[in-house]
Scaffold this active site. Structure first.
Site, PDB file in Angstrom:
ATOM      1  N   ASP A 186      42.541  42.718  31.950  1.00 42.84           N
ATOM      2  CA  ASP A 186      43.286  42.783  30.688  1.00 42.84           C
ATOM      3  C   ASP A 186      42.723  41.856  29.601  1.00 42.84           C
ATOM      4  O   ASP A 186      43.026  42.035  28.425  1.00 42.84           O
ATOM      5  CB  ASP A 186      44.755  42.400  30.918  1.00 42.84           C
ATOM      6  CG  ASP A 186      45.425  43.261  31.979  1.00 42.84           C
ATOM      7  OD1 ASP A 186      44.951  44.391  32.205  1.00 42.84           O
ATOM      8  OD2 ASP A 186      46.414  42.802  32.582  1.00 42.84           O
ATOM      9  N   ARG A 205      40.077  49.324  37.719  1.00 44.34           N
ATOM     10  CA  ARG A 205      39.927  48.091  38.497  1.00 44.34           C
ATOM     11  C   ARG A 205      38.967  48.270  39.666  1.00 44.34           C
ATOM     12  O   ARG A 205      38.767  47.345  40.456  1.00 44.34           O
ATOM     13  CB  ARG A 205      41.296  47.655  39.043  1.00 44.34           C
ATOM     14  CG  ARG A 205      42.297  47.276  37.980  1.00 44.34           C
ATOM     15  CD  ARG A 205      43.133  46.089  38.372  1.00 44.34           C
ATOM     16  NE  ARG A 205      43.725  46.160  39.673  1.00 44.34           N
ATOM     17  CZ  ARG A 205      45.044  46.212  39.930  1.00 44.34           C
ATOM     18  NH1 ARG A 205      45.892  46.241  38.918  1.00 44.34           N
ATOM     19  NH2 ARG A 205      45.492  46.231  41.146  1.00 44.34           N
TER      20      ARG A 205
END
Ligand code: F6P
Length: 361
Positions: free
Chosen positions: A140, A288
């Site tokens: 993030d 991810r």
């Protein structure tokens, strides 16, 4: 000889193994330290799950995604999930057990690789006397005090490649493709991925959008002969006067909210307002996964090496941060004081606007 523990807390991301690789090699080769790998984040400290990490254990792990130590974003020792006799979920403070395991393993320091949630726990443990050093990890990029976290560049690469692939199908079918990306309350992934992939509209949490204006922008593109559009929307983006779309609540987690689904809201509104066909792709956990980029491998290696040096220097309660081109020590406190979101005066917003990108405001 010092004995240091290393764990990966929170969600995984590409580059954790590169940090572990660097920690073990720097510790053994440069400081003569011994390294213990704690399994599944702080869960390993509560449940006593660990393994020794020798030089040969980290050979060849740099390109691997995920983490060889396992991770958990449900194992906050201060709010540890347990079940009562009836099997009902409840929580206990198990921080004393973390200290006990630390002493049992005869650790001189603990390196906690993680993001906001892990750093909150690490900071609290640090005030309780644990000798702890952090390593800033999250796709993030929302951790304060560092220009970048490792994992972010890899996620942006995945988003960029996805947008590239969606361009061709959008073009063929003259459709609007809405791509929803992760990032929680920060728009970094959407902004970087959107610019790199040439998104026509980028919607981020920092700039609440007007659905009518988004429709109007796409309609005008159509009228100007652009028969397809790519809309990149951050999972935390929300319409003006509206709320973020919550997908689920994970009670055991530091941040219980899981976002997801705003892409469908945006696509449906575009169809209604323009009459054009729209499709949504939610990239989710693909962002991810996989091997870290060269940039992330290097950043993770620099962070891992510096974290061990901070241990050697007794700089506990700190983490290595990227400032410009340098890796410098910053306090865990500074990292968690607030989330790092996209500033409204970011030069990136300006340059994207100058390319004709619309932010929905
Ligand atoms: O913080 C990393 C992140 O991938 C966010 O971008 C996303 O909102 C969240 O974690 C998803 O969490 P989980 O893996 O628990 O679904």
């Amino acid at each position: 000889m010092k004995r240091i523990g290393v764990l990966s807390g929170g969600g995984d991301c590409p580059g954790i193994n590169a940090v572990i690789h660097a920690v073990v090699k720097r510790a053994i080769l440069n400081h003569g330290f011994e390294v213990v790998g704690i399994l599944d984040g702080f869960e390993g400290m509560v449940e006593e799950k660990w393994r020794s990490l020798n030089y040969n254990d980290v050979s060849g792990i740099m390109p691997l995604g995920g983490t060889i130590l396992g991770a958990s974003n449900r194992a906050n020792p201060f709010h540890y999930p347990v079940c009562d006799e009836k099997g009902k979920l409840c929580f206990e403070d198990r921080s004393a057990k973390v200290i006990e395991t630390y002493e049992k393993l005869k650790l001189d320091a603990l390196i906690a690789i993680g993001g906001d949630g892990t750093f909150h726990v690490a900071e609290k443990l640090s005030t309780m006397g644990l000798q702890i050093v952090g390593v800033p990890k999250t796709i993030d990029n929302d951790l304060n005090g560092t220009d970048l976290t490792f994992g972010f560049d890899s996620a942006v690469k995945i988003v960029t490649e996805a947008i590239d692939a969606l361009h061709t199908t959008a073009q063929s079918h003259h459709r609007v493709m809405v791509v929803e990306v992760m990032g929680r309350y920060a728009g970094w992934i959407a902004l970087y991925g959107g610019i790199a992939g040439g998104g026509d509209v980028i919607l981020i949490p920092e700039i609440p959008f007007d659905l009518a204006k988004v429709g109007e922008f796409i309609r005008k593109r159509q009228q100007a002969g652009k028969r397809f559009s790519i809309v990149v929307v951050a999972e935390g983006a929300r319409p003006q006067g509206g709320d973020m779309v919550v997908q689920k609540i994970v009670k055991e987690s530091h941040d219980q909210i899981r976002l997801g689904g705003i892409g469908h809201v945006v696509a449906q509104s575009i169809e209604e307002k323009t009459g054009l066909e729209a499709r949504t792709v939610i990239l989710g956990h693909l962002q991810r996964g996989g091997s870290p980029t060269a940039f992330d491998r290097i950043l993770a290696t620099r962070f891992g090496a510096k974290a061990v040096d901070l241990v050697a220097e007794g700089m506990f309660g700190y983490f290595p941060a990227l400032r410009g081109k340098d890796i410098v020590p910053v306090t865990l406190k500074e990292a968690i004081v607030s989330l790092k979101v996209v500033p409204l005066d970011s030069p990136l917003l300006d340059v994207a606007r100058s390319m004709g990108t619309y932010f929905g405001d």
